[in-house]
Design a protein around this motif. Structure first.
Motif, short mmCIF file in Angstrom:
data_model
loop_
_atom_site.label_atom_id
_atom_site.label_comp_id
_atom_site.label_asym_id
_atom_site.label_seq_id
_atom_site.Cartn_x
_atom_site.Cartn_y
_atom_site.Cartn_z
N PRO A 11 0.85 -1.21 0.00
CA PRO A 11 0.00 0.00 0.00
C PRO A 11 0.88 1.25 0.00
O PRO A 11 1.89 1.31 0.72
CB PRO A 11 -0.78 -0.12 1.32
N GLN A 12 0.51 2.24 -0.82
CA GLN A 12 1.40 3.40 -0.99
C GLN A 12 1.09 4.53 -0.01
O GLN A 12 -0.08 4.89 0.17
CB GLN A 12 1.25 3.94 -2.41
N ALA A 13 2.17 5.10 0.54
CA ALA A 13 2.01 6.22 1.47
C ALA A 13 1.28 7.39 0.81
O ALA A 13 0.52 8.12 1.44
CB ALA A 13 3.38 6.67 1.97
N SER A 14 1.50 7.55 -0.51
CA SER A 14 0.85 8.68 -1.21
C SER A 14 -0.67 8.54 -1.17
O SER A 14 -1.39 9.52 -1.36
CB SER A 14 1.33 8.76 -2.66
N ILE A 15 -1.17 7.34 -0.92
CA ILE A 15 -2.63 7.16 -0.82
C ILE A 15 -3.08 7.37 0.63
O ILE A 15 -3.96 8.18 0.89
CB ILE A 15 -3.07 5.77 -1.34
N TYR A 16 -2.45 6.67 1.59
CA TYR A 16 -2.97 6.82 2.96
C TYR A 16 -2.65 8.19 3.56
O TYR A 16 -3.35 8.66 4.45
CB TYR A 16 -2.61 5.64 3.89
N ASP A 17 -1.61 8.84 3.06
CA ASP A 17 -1.30 10.18 3.57
C ASP A 17 -2.35 11.22 3.18
O ASP A 17 -2.39 12.30 3.75
CB ASP A 17 0.08 10.64 3.03
N THR A 18 -3.18 10.91 2.19
CA THR A 18 -4.21 11.89 1.80
C THR A 18 -5.40 11.89 2.76
O THR A 18 -6.27 12.76 2.67
CB THR A 18 -4.72 11.65 0.35
N CYS A 19 -5.46 10.92 3.68
CA CYS A 19 -6.57 10.89 4.65
C CYS A 19 -6.36 12.00 5.67
O CYS A 19 -5.33 12.06 6.35
CB CYS A 19 -6.63 9.53 5.35
N ILE A 20 -7.35 12.90 5.77
CA ILE A 20 -7.22 14.03 6.70
C ILE A 20 -7.98 13.74 8.01
O ILE A 20 -8.19 14.62 8.82
CB ILE A 20 -7.74 15.34 6.05
N ARG A 21 -8.45 12.50 8.16
CA ARG A 21 -9.09 12.02 9.39
C ARG A 21 -10.37 12.79 9.72
O ARG A 21 -10.70 12.99 10.89
CB ARG A 21 -8.10 12.05 10.57
N CYS A 22 -11.08 13.23 8.71
CA CYS A 22 -12.28 14.04 8.95
C CYS A 22 -13.46 13.19 9.44
O CYS A 22 -14.37 13.70 10.07
CB CYS A 22 -12.68 14.78 7.66
N GLY A 23 -13.47 11.91 9.12
CA GLY A 23 -14.55 11.03 9.58
C GLY A 23 -15.82 11.10 8.75
O GLY A 23 -16.82 10.47 9.10
N LEU A 24 -15.79 11.82 7.63
CA LEU A 24 -17.02 11.93 6.82
C LEU A 24 -17.41 10.59 6.20
O LEU A 24 -18.55 10.42 5.76
CB LEU A 24 -16.83 12.97 5.71
N CYS A 25 -16.47 9.65 6.18
CA CYS A 25 -16.77 8.34 5.58
C CYS A 25 -17.47 7.40 6.56
O CYS A 25 -18.00 6.36 6.14
CB CYS A 25 -15.46 7.69 5.13
N LEU A 26 -17.48 7.72 7.84
CA LEU A 26 -17.93 6.73 8.83
C LEU A 26 -19.36 6.27 8.60
O LEU A 26 -19.66 5.08 8.69
CB LEU A 26 -17.77 7.30 10.25
N GLN A 27 -20.25 7.20 8.28
CA GLN A 27 -21.66 6.82 8.14
C GLN A 27 -21.94 6.10 6.82
O GLN A 27 -23.06 5.67 6.57
CB GLN A 27 -22.57 8.06 8.26
N SER A 28 -20.93 5.98 5.97
CA SER A 28 -21.09 5.20 4.73
C SER A 28 -20.45 3.83 4.85
O SER A 28 -20.42 3.09 3.87
CB SER A 28 -20.45 5.94 3.55
N CYS A 29 -19.91 3.53 6.02
CA CYS A 29 -19.20 2.26 6.19
C CYS A 29 -20.11 1.25 6.90
O CYS A 29 -20.48 1.44 8.06
CB CYS A 29 -17.94 2.48 7.01
#
Ligand code: SF4
Ligand code: SF4
Length: 427
Positions: A11-29
């Motif tokens: 897994p590439q750091a360039s992908i996981y580093d883009t997560c800003i930890r906003c949590g907007l995805c939680l209700q779609s999981c």
């Protein structure tokens, strides 16, 4: 020493580093909705992947393996992420790395079962048809009731009713007058034994859309099952087979009626390294892949003549809505059915728990999500639920059987086909 990711497919750091930890995805999981546990959501799982990459957590630590397995790879998170985190490109390499590390310790029986399932059943479609015939025999003789005694309760509960005749790709060609182009029909693996009527409806609808149709015999399974199981090498082999078949065929468009297969085929270039010559071929191929509902939505179809007279609801397959971002086309097409009333379902795009073989490997979570989906479906009062993926159809049918409901499950293309006079296809 902690074991981390290794090799060029980590897994590439360039992908996981883009997560800003906003949590907007939680209700779609789906798994977060069911558990409210941070590590059972996308943000938590991204943190776990980062921890392994940075050497703070072992690749085979039970918590990490459990979370990578519990994720459905439904990509509900990816579809709503404001930061554009390509979550699918994190989870699939993470699983492949776990798979490689576990292979050394895997007991012989489990290695054999996995090899049989993936390398034999999904690559030799004659074997798939033979297994389907046995399943049908068990279903029509009632022998399937003995499945729990053989420790196969889950398989028998989830298995679809197998029709008498599979749809076999044997190089059929269905021409049409003044054709606007030629479509290659992808027949897949499970679709051809469990849902042959969907392929027939697809061919009829493509002809009504002004396209000739071919069904080349040198195609195969799309490889999504292998990739989801962390077997990326096998996924590449399967993709290559379909790319070559399409290149040989001379068709203009590669049409898929199973959302999971369409998503895998549209993204198959990701399976190949940058320097691999197959990558460019896969990219050219992927540009021609379309879901049947995209094709039908893009053309002027003749006006439907037969009333459907039913209340319908639509269950969005994750790999159509989240991975391919096709959400409006199915609804526009269903809205054209004379006499049909379309009622939106609560949480239509939340995964039903099918997710490849997830409903066999993560039985408890899959069953919770299946119940959640069936409850939402029954709330609509619909008598038919439309979907566009075989895994969803099987999971919904199994859930409705448990709920003793008479709601029918149909592919969108079957419902469209019903609205026109029936045409028998030549053999
Ligand atoms: S929405 Fe995207 S950026 Fe926000 S926490 Fe989820 S993955 Fe990270
Ligand atoms: S892919 Fe699906 S199950 Fe996995 S973290 Fe994203 S939303 Fe949750």
């Amino acid at each position: 020493m902690l074991r981390g990711f290794s090799g060029s497919d980590a897994p590439q750091a360039s992908i996981y580093d883009t997560c800003i930890r906003c949590g907007l995805c939680l209700q779609s999981c789906p798994t977060y909705l069911e558990t409210s546990v941070e590590t059972s959501g996308p943000r938590g799982r991204i943190s776990l992947i980062r921890a392994v990459a940075e050497g703070h957590l072992d690749l085979l630590s039970p918590g990490f393996v459990a979370q990578m397995s519990e994720c459905l790879d439904c990509r509900g998170c990816e579809a709503v992420c404001p930061s554009g985190v390509r979550y699918g490109r994190l989870i699939e390499p993470a699983r492949a790395q776990i798979r490689r590390a576990q292979a050394e310790r895997e007991p012989a029986f489990s290695r054999f079962a996995r090899a049989f399932l993936l390398r034999f059943l999904f690559t030799r479609l004659g074997a798939m048809r033979a297994v389907a015939r046995l399943l049908r025999l068990a279903q029509i003789t009632g022998l399937e009731k003995l499945a729990p005694l053989l420790g196969m309760r889950d398989l028998s509960e989830l298995a679809p009713r197998i029709p008498a005749r599979p749809f076999v790709a044997r190089g059929q060609r269905y021409d049409v007058e003044r054709a606007q182009g030629l479509a290659f029909l992808h027949t897949g693996c499970v679709m051809l034994v469990a849902f042959p009527a969907v392929h027939e409806a697809t061919i009829r609808m493509l002809r009504r859309a002004g396209l000739g149709v071919i069904v080349p015999s040198d195609q195969g399974c799309c490889g999504a099952i292998a990739v989801h199981a962390g077997e990326s090498e096998l996924g590449r082999e399967m993709a290559c087979r379909n790319i070559e078949a399409f290149e040989r065929s001379g068709a203009d468009v590669y049409v898929v009626n199973a959302a999971g297969c369409g998503s895998a085929l549209k993204e198959c270039a990701e399976l190949f390294a940058f320097e691999d010559p197959w990558r460019a071929r896969a990219q050219r191929f992927a540009q021609r892949v379309r879901d049947i509902l995209e094709v039908l939505d893009a053309v002027e179809l003749p006006a439907p003549q037969i009333r459907v007279d039913a209340t319908l609801t639509y269950q969005e397959p994750c790999h159509l809505a989240n991975a391919q971002r096709v959400t409006a086309a199915p609804r526009r097409l269903l809205a054209k059915l004379p006499g049909a009333r379309l009622v939106e379902m609560r949480e239509s795009a939340i995964c039903c728990g099918s997710a490849g073989i997830y409903n066999l490997t993560q039985r408890e979570m899959a069953a919770r999500l299946q119940r959640r989906k069936v409850d939402a479906l029954l709330e609509t009062g619909a008598s038919i639920v439309a979907t566009a993926n075989p895994g969803c159809a099987m999971q919904l049918e199994a859930g409705l059987r448990v709920a003793r409901s008479s709601v029918q499950v149909r592919h969108v293309v079957e419902l469209l086909d019903r609205a026109y006079p029936f045409e028998r296809l030549a053999e």
